[in-house]
Design an enzyme around this catalytic site. Structure first.
Site, mmCIF file in Angstrom:
data_model
loop_
_atom_site.group_PDB
_atom_site.id
_atom_site.type_symbol
_atom_site.label_atom_id
_atom_site.label_comp_id
_atom_site.label_asym_id
_atom_site.label_seq_id
_atom_site.Cartn_x
_atom_site.Cartn_y
_atom_site.Cartn_z
ATOM 1 N N GLN A 164 -7.859 -3.705 -5.013
ATOM 2 C CA GLN A 164 -8.734 -2.567 -4.707
ATOM 3 C C GLN A 164 -8.116 -1.649 -3.646
ATOM 4 O OE1 GLN A 164 -11.292 -1.932 -6.673
ATOM 5 N NE2 GLN A 164 -10.583 -3.769 -7.743
ATOM 6 N N HIS A 193 -8.136 -1.242 5.963
ATOM 7 C CA HIS A 193 -8.433 -2.549 6.547
ATOM 8 C C HIS A 193 -9.030 -3.446 5.461
ATOM 9 C CE1 HIS A 193 -9.218 -5.422 9.693
ATOM 10 N NE2 HIS A 193 -10.434 -5.582 9.187
ATOM 11 N N ASN A 220 -6.466 4.638 8.288
ATOM 12 C CA ASN A 220 -6.039 3.239 8.234
ATOM 13 C C ASN A 220 -6.736 2.572 7.063
ATOM 14 O OD1 ASN A 220 -4.937 0.724 9.235
ATOM 15 N ND2 ASN A 220 -6.988 0.215 9.981
ATOM 16 N N THR A 263 -10.065 5.584 15.297
ATOM 17 C CA THR A 263 -10.539 5.893 16.651
ATOM 18 C C THR A 263 -9.980 4.811 17.572
ATOM 19 O OG1 THR A 263 -12.558 4.611 16.356
ATOM 20 C CG2 THR A 263 -12.679 6.961 15.817
ATOM 21 N N ILE A 280 -1.823 -2.713 17.948
ATOM 22 C CA ILE A 280 -2.980 -2.124 18.629
ATOM 23 C C ILE A 280 -2.478 -0.860 19.312
ATOM 24 C CG2 ILE A 280 -4.617 -2.437 20.528
ATOM 25 C CD1 ILE A 280 -4.734 -5.399 19.698
ATOM 26 N N ASN A 326 0.832 -1.214 0.000
ATOM 27 C CA ASN A 326 0.000 0.000 0.000
ATOM 28 C C ASN A 326 0.860 1.256 0.000
ATOM 29 O OD1 ASN A 326 -3.030 -0.443 0.091
ATOM 30 N ND2 ASN A 326 -2.302 -2.008 1.518
ATOM 31 N N MET A 337 0.667 -3.215 11.985
ATOM 32 C CA MET A 337 -0.051 -4.239 12.736
ATOM 33 C C MET A 337 0.202 -4.117 14.236
ATOM 34 S SD MET A 337 -1.529 -5.352 10.122
ATOM 35 C CE MET A 337 -2.348 -6.903 10.405
ATOM 36 N N ARG A 358 3.315 -1.168 26.020
ATOM 37 C CA ARG A 358 2.515 -0.589 24.928
ATOM 38 C C ARG A 358 2.543 0.948 24.979
ATOM 39 N NH1 ARG A 358 -0.468 -3.173 21.391
ATOM 40 N NH2 ARG A 358 -0.581 -5.181 22.403
HETATM 41 C C1 GAR Z 1 -3.163 -4.889 3.837
HETATM 42 O O1 GAR Z 1 -4.006 -5.873 3.304
HETATM 43 C C2 GAR Z 1 -3.903 -4.037 4.846
HETATM 44 O O2 GAR Z 1 -5.238 -3.828 4.498
HETATM 45 C C3 GAR Z 1 -3.796 -4.884 6.098
HETATM 46 O O3 GAR Z 1 -2.471 -5.372 6.075
HETATM 47 C C4 GAR Z 1 -2.061 -5.517 4.709
HETATM 48 C C5 GAR Z 1 -0.745 -4.814 4.545
HETATM 49 O O4 GAR Z 1 -0.226 -5.030 3.266
HETATM 50 N N1 GAR Z 1 -4.054 -4.118 7.268
HETATM 51 C C6 GAR Z 1 -4.713 -4.575 8.330
HETATM 52 O O5 GAR Z 1 -5.116 -5.724 8.418
HETATM 53 C C7 GAR Z 1 -4.936 -3.556 9.448
HETATM 54 N N2 GAR Z 1 -5.936 -3.995 10.348
HETATM 55 P P1 GAR Z 1 0.943 -4.115 2.701
HETATM 56 O O6 GAR Z 1 2.038 -4.125 3.766
HETATM 57 O O7 GAR Z 1 1.373 -4.836 1.466
HETATM 58 O O8 GAR Z 1 0.388 -2.758 2.445
#
Ligand code: GAR
Length: 230
Positions: A178, A114, A112, A146, A97, A19, A95, A70
Site C-alpha cells: 500500500q 510512515h 514523510n 512537523t 530524528i 518507496n 530514519m 544532530r
Molecule cells: C517504509 O516502510 C517506511 O514507511 C518506513 O521505512 C520503510 C522504508 O522502506 N519509514 C518509517 O518508519 C519512518 N518513520 P524503503 O526504504 O523500502 O522505502
C-alpha cells in the site's frame, strides 16, 4: 505554447529504497533532482544511480565529534538539499530524528511516509506493536512533516486488514504494498499543486478537468486495500 517547468524533488533515504523505486517507476510529473542518503551503503542509492539520478551521501556518523552532532548533520544535509532548489523534500525511509530548525526550513514542502495509521504507532516497530495490540486494521500514512516525530497534517492513508495468522513479515509486506500505491499518489498531487494545508488538515484540490465525483473521491484520501471487506 510554453509548458510550465516541472517542479523538482529531492528524496531522502536511509536503506532499501523501495518507496523511492515506486515513486521513480510511477513517472511522476516532477524531476527527481537528487537522492540523498545518510548511509553510504543504502541500497536505494544503487537503484538511483542505475536510473541516472544524482546521488549524494551526508553520513551522519561523520558528525559524531561535533559539539552538537544532530544540528551539525542537519545543517550539512540542508545545504546538500538546497543546492538542488527542490519544491518538495520526500522522506522515503529516512530514519533520522530531525531538528526543529531543519523541519521549520521545509515547512509545507516536506512529506514523510510512515508504516502505521497515524496517530497510532509513531516511532519504530509499528507492525510488531500492532500485532501485540491485536488491532484488526493497520496501514500507512503520508503526512507533511512537523517537528513532532511522525506527526503532521495527513495527506492520505491506506488501511489493510490484520489476519489472525499474520507475522511481522506478512503484515509489513501487506502494508508496504500500500505504501507503494500511496506515496507516488501523494507526490503527484503535490507536484500538480493540488495539496492545501488547512490547519491540521490537508485538502486535495480537484484536478482541473475532473468530474464532481472524482473531486469528492480525491478528498476521501483513505485508500482501502482491495482485499479489505468492511
Ligand atoms: C517504509 O516502510 C517506511 O514507511 C518506513 O521505512 C520503510 C522504508 O522502506 N519509514 C518509517 O518508519 C519512518 N518513520 P524503503 O526504504 O523500502 O522505502
Amino acid at each position: 505554447m510554453a509548458t510550465a517547468p516541472r517542479p523538482s524533488i529531492v528524496v531522502l533515504i536511509s536503506g532499501r529504497g523501495s518507496n523511492l523505486r515506486a515513486i521513480v517507476e510511477s513517472a511522476p510529473p516532477c524531476r527527481i533532482a537528487a537522492v540523498i542518503s545518510n548511509r553510504p551503503a543504502a541500497d536505494g542509492l544503487a537503484f538511483a544511480r542505475a536510473h541516472g539520478i544524482t546521488t549524494e551521501v551526508v553520513d551522519h556518523t561523520a558528525f559524531a565529534g561535533a559539539a552538537d552532532p544532530r544540528t551539525a548533520f542537519d545543517a550539512a544535509l540542508m545545504q546538500a538539499i538546497d543546492q538542488h532548489r527542490p519544491g518538495l523534500v520526500v522522506l522515503a525511509g529516512f530514519m533520522r530524528i530531525l531538528t526543529a530548525g531543519f523541519v521549520d526550513h521545509y515547512a509545507g514542502r516536506m512529506i514523510n511516509i510512515h508504516p502505521s495509521l497515524l496517530p497510532a504507532y509513531p516511532g519504530l516497530h509499528t507492525h510488531r506493536r500492532a500485532l501485540d495490540d491485536g488491532v484488526r486494521l493497520h496501514g500507512c500514512t503520508v503526512h507533511f512533516v512537523t517537528s513532532t516525530l511522525d506527526s503532521g497534517p495527513i495527506v492520505v492513508q491506506a488501511a489493510v486488514p490484520v489476519h489472525a495468522d499474520d507475522s511481522e513479515d506478512t503484515l509489513s509486506a501487506r502494508v508496504l504494498e500500500q505504501e507503494h500505491r500511496l506515496y507516488p499518489q501523494a507526490v503527484r498531487w503535490f507536484a500538480e499543486g493540488r495539496l492545501v494545508i488547512d490547519g491540521t488538515r490537508v485538502r486535495v484540490l480537484p484536478a482541473p478537468d475532473s468530474s464532481a465525483a472524482a473531486a469528492a473521491a480525491a478528498n476521501h484520501r483513505v485508500l482501502v486495500a482491495p482485499a479489505l471487506d468492511l
